[in-house]
Design an enzyme around this catalytic site. Structure first.
Site, PDB file in Angstrom:
ATOM      1  N   LYS A 137       0.772  -1.165   0.094  1.00  0.00           N
ATOM      2  CA  LYS A 137      -0.022  -0.026   0.110  1.00  0.00           C
ATOM      3  C   LYS A 137       0.899   1.207  -0.023  1.00  0.00           C
ATOM      4  O   LYS A 137       0.623   2.271  -0.847  1.00  0.00           O
ATOM      5  CB  LYS A 137      -0.979  -0.100   1.106  1.00  0.00           C
ATOM      6  N   ARG A 170       0.817  14.490  13.593  1.00  0.00           N
ATOM      7  CA  ARG A 170       1.290  14.361  11.949  1.00  0.00           C
ATOM      8  C   ARG A 170       1.322  15.640  11.246  1.00  0.00           C
ATOM      9  O   ARG A 170       0.680  15.949  10.256  1.00  0.00           O
ATOM     10  CB  ARG A 170       0.426  13.353  11.296  1.00  0.00           C
TER      11      ARG A 170
HETATM   12  N1  EPU Z   1       6.653  14.765  10.852  1.00  0.00           N
HETATM   13  C1  EPU Z   1       6.654  15.853  11.256  1.00  0.00           C
HETATM   14  N2  EPU Z   1       6.659  17.117  10.171  1.00  0.00           N
HETATM   15  C2  EPU Z   1       6.494  16.505   8.945  1.00  0.00           C
HETATM   16  C3  EPU Z   1       6.496  15.025   8.363  1.00  0.00           C
HETATM   17  C4  EPU Z   1       6.574  14.198   9.396  1.00  0.00           C
HETATM   18  O1  EPU Z   1       6.745  16.414  12.371  1.00  0.00           O
HETATM   19  O2  EPU Z   1       6.294  17.318   7.779  1.00  0.00           O
HETATM   20  C5  EPU Z   1       6.872  13.689  11.826  1.00  0.00           C
HETATM   21  C6  EPU Z   1       5.495  13.004  12.089  1.00  0.00           C
HETATM   22  O3  EPU Z   1       4.673  13.333  12.901  1.00  0.00           O
HETATM   23  C7  EPU Z   1       5.943  11.583  12.689  1.00  0.00           C
HETATM   24  C8  EPU Z   1       7.399  11.472  12.043  1.00  0.00           C
HETATM   25  O4  EPU Z   1       7.801  12.634  11.410  1.00  0.00           O
HETATM   26  O5  EPU Z   1       6.434  11.878  14.060  1.00  0.00           O
HETATM   27  C9  EPU Z   1       7.523  10.291  10.788  1.00  0.00           C
HETATM   28  O6  EPU Z   1       6.256  10.564  10.141  1.00  0.00           O
HETATM   29  P1  EPU Z   1       6.344  10.207   8.559  1.00  0.00           P
HETATM   30  O7  EPU Z   1       6.358  11.666   7.833  1.00  0.00           O
HETATM   31  O8  EPU Z   1       7.350   9.363   8.166  1.00  0.00           O
HETATM   32  O9  EPU Z   1       5.078   9.535   8.385  1.00  0.00           O
HETATM   33  P2  EPU Z   1       4.163   9.563   6.912  1.00  0.00           P
HETATM   34  O10 EPU Z   1       4.915   9.473   5.781  1.00  0.00           O
HETATM   35  O11 EPU Z   1       3.124  10.372   7.297  1.00  0.00           O
HETATM   36  C10 EPU Z   1       4.229   6.911   6.256  1.00  0.00           C
HETATM   37  C11 EPU Z   1       3.412   5.897   6.202  1.00  0.00           C
HETATM   38  C12 EPU Z   1       2.800   5.595   7.629  1.00  0.00           C
HETATM   39  C13 EPU Z   1       3.985   5.013   8.376  1.00  0.00           C
HETATM   40  C14 EPU Z   1       4.874   6.340   8.597  1.00  0.00           C
HETATM   41  C15 EPU Z   1       6.354   5.930   9.353  1.00  0.00           C
HETATM   42  C16 EPU Z   1       2.285   5.974   3.987  1.00  0.00           C
HETATM   43  C17 EPU Z   1       1.202   6.398   3.340  1.00  0.00           C
HETATM   44  N3  EPU Z   1       2.176   6.143   5.350  1.00  0.00           N
HETATM   45  O12 EPU Z   1       3.670   8.064   7.018  1.00  0.00           O
HETATM   46  O13 EPU Z   1       1.834   4.284   7.323  1.00  0.00           O
HETATM   47  O14 EPU Z   1       3.489   4.809   9.786  1.00  0.00           O
HETATM   48  O15 EPU Z   1       5.340   6.590   7.190  1.00  0.00           O
HETATM   49  O16 EPU Z   1       7.041   4.827   8.865  1.00  0.00           O
HETATM   50  O17 EPU Z   1       3.246   5.629   3.599  1.00  0.00           O
HETATM   51  C18 EPU Z   1       0.150   2.933   7.903  1.00  0.00           C
HETATM   52  O18 EPU Z   1       0.270   2.453   6.630  1.00  0.00           O
HETATM   53  O19 EPU Z   1      -0.621   2.488   8.767  1.00  0.00           O
HETATM   54  C19 EPU Z   1       0.765   4.122   8.346  1.00  0.00           C
HETATM   55  C20 EPU Z   1       0.410   5.057   9.095  1.00  0.00           C
END
Ligand code: EPU
Length: 429
Positions: free
Chosen positions: A22, A131
């Site tokens: 996904k 997030r």
């Molecule tokens: N963060 C910030 N600022 C930002 C972006 C992120 O502070 O601008 C913080 C977040 O709050 C978090 C950390 O950085 O504490 C990591 O977040 P990340 O950006 O890596 O998460 P994401 O890209 O929103 C993806 C996956 C998630 C998975 C995370 C971590 C997808 C669609 N989503 O989310 O997947 O948990 O990376 O590996 O790829 C899931 O599939 O159930 C899911 C939640």
């Protein structure tokens, strides 16, 4: 709303086919916006999130053709999507759509890079934490975009195009790395992304951009180098197997006992989780067909685990591991460092009889001899599947409510599990 009924106690034996990931399929579909030629994606899982993103891309004027199964295809073969973003009619991603799925915020980078502007709703809160999107916006600013936030929307403009730059992320972010990578692929000149996410899904997207004529190097390491090109072309790319689905079923087998081949799974995508499973007492063997997981006789050993960005133990398997440790012979400790609020499953697992104590970001799980079936509520995708794992080992019947969370990320879960001997069924309405 559908419910899932599980009567626990059966071991799992047989084969479970692993679907496309996904979290690779979603950004790959979004990468389709980077080109006016056709991007063909194979092995795309049939998930609610994929359909939702199809609707969102449709709103921008993108044509998506879904090629269903062909005669002779395996029943679980992924679908093929042909994404045709020749004409982008609208560069706005509205609140009603973005609020349903956070990853749709990521359209901001290709829209901006290709069209010079994008107006995308802020995604808002979600069950697993606050997030924010500040790293995404800082990356786009570094590439020369003007960013304004107004009435819940991000307005991004780069009328003269984006310019390569050095981007240093203060913390590893999967989504912000996707944003930087996609924006930089059409920027003028070289971009260096430091402290980039190393997740396999980033590598998959980078490889696809390269197949589209992009110039990306270093994907899979913390420093990614992108040399922008004036335009990207069409390509054909197959989505990598889902490491979280793989780890989830591996934990289910470790929980119930039995012997299951996870066909199509790739061990190199989840070494850390496999090490933890071995420590917990599962026997794992790797073959050309996938991964074989076995647990016979011996009980589950307690483990101590901290979630980390790849290659560490993934936050997306934290809830499932917690379900497994509820029946360990001793006390386990699980620390969540990625999302501050990702413990919604704790109180639901407690309804099955688990003994979990939460202290800040650490959960202490005292293993119990038996769990007992109960009605439980799914709260987010990974939390809901942890309840399935718990229920598979609980005595008697469990009813899982709000299973739409499961459908976001697990393709035909009840079919895959019941084919291996689980007593599990979906009840409509
Ligand atoms: N963060 C910030 N600022 C930002 C972006 C992120 O502070 O601008 C913080 C977040 O709050 C978090 C950390 O950085 O504490 C990591 O977040 P990340 O950006 O890596 O998460 P994401 O890209 O929103 C993806 C996956 C998630 C998975 C995370 C971590 C997808 C669609 N989503 O989310 O997947 O948990 O990376 O590996 O790829 C899931 O599939 O159930 C899911 C939640």
């Amino acid at each position: 709303m559908d419910r899932i009924r599980i009567v626990g106690g059966n071991p799992l034996n047989g084969t479970i086919p692993i679907s496309g990931a996904k979290n690779a399929a979603l950004p790959l579909m979004i990468a389709g916006l980077l080109t006016d030629e056709k991007l063909v994606l194979e092995n795309v899982p049939r998930l609610a999130d994929v359909s939702q993103l199809q609707r969102i891309l449709g709103n921008h004027g993108i044509d998506i053709t879904v090629n269903g199964k062909r005669r002779g295809d395996d029943a679980y073969a992924g679908q093929t999507l042909e994404i045709d973003a020749r004409v982008i009619v609208d560069t706005t991603a509205p609140y009603e759509l973005v609020s349903k799925m956070r990853a749709s915020f990521w359209v901001i980078a290709p829209l901006l890079a290709r069209m010079g502007e994008a107006k995308v709703s802020l995604p808002g809160g979600c069950a697993i934490g606050t997030r924010p999107v500040d790293f995404h916006l800082d990356a786009l600013r570094a590439l020369g975009a003007e960013i304004e936030i107004d009435a819940g929307y991000v307005l991004a403009r780069a009328p003269k195009g984006l310019k390569g730059a050095r981007i240093v992320f203060p913390k590893v972010s999967v989504g912000a790395t996707h944003t930087a990578l996609m924006a930089a692929s059409l920027a003028d000149g070289e971009t260096i992304i430091e402290n980039a996410a190393r997740e396999p899904e980033i590598v998959d997207v980078a490889d696809c951009i390269n197949a589209m004529g992009g110039r990306v190097e270093g994907q899979g390491t913390s420093t990614i180098r992108v040399v922008g090109v004036p335009r990207l072309k069409g390509a054909r790319h197959s989505v990598l197997p889902d490491r979280i689905e793989t780890g989830t079923y591996a934990m289910a087998v470790a929980m119930t006992g039995g012997d299951v081949l996870l066909s199509g799974a790739r061990a190199d995508l989840l070494e850390s989780a496999l090490d933890t499973l071995r420590e917990a007492g599962a026997e794992i063997t790797v073959s050309n067909e996938g991964l074989r997981v076995k647990r016979n006789g011996a009980g589950i050993s307690p483990v101590t685990v901290t979630t980390e960005p790849f290659p560490g133990f993934p936050t997306d398997l934290q809830a499932q591991l917690m379900a497994l440790t509820t029946r360990a012979r001793g006390t386990s400790r699980i620390t969540e460092t990625i999302f501050e609020n990702r413990f919604m499953h704790v109180q639901e697992l407690a309804r099955l009889g688990a003994r979990i104590h939460l202290d800040g970001e650490t959960a202490t799980i005292e293993g119990v001899e038996r769990l007992k079936g109960a009605p439980v509520m799914a709260t987010d995708l990974r939390a809901s599947v942890s309840l399935v794992i718990g229920a598979l080992a609980a005595e008697g019947e469990s009813m899982i409510h709000r299973v739409y969370h499961l459908d976001r990320g697990f393709e035909r879960l009840e079919e895959k599990l019941s084919a291996c001997g689980a007593e599990i069924e979906r009840l409509a309405g």
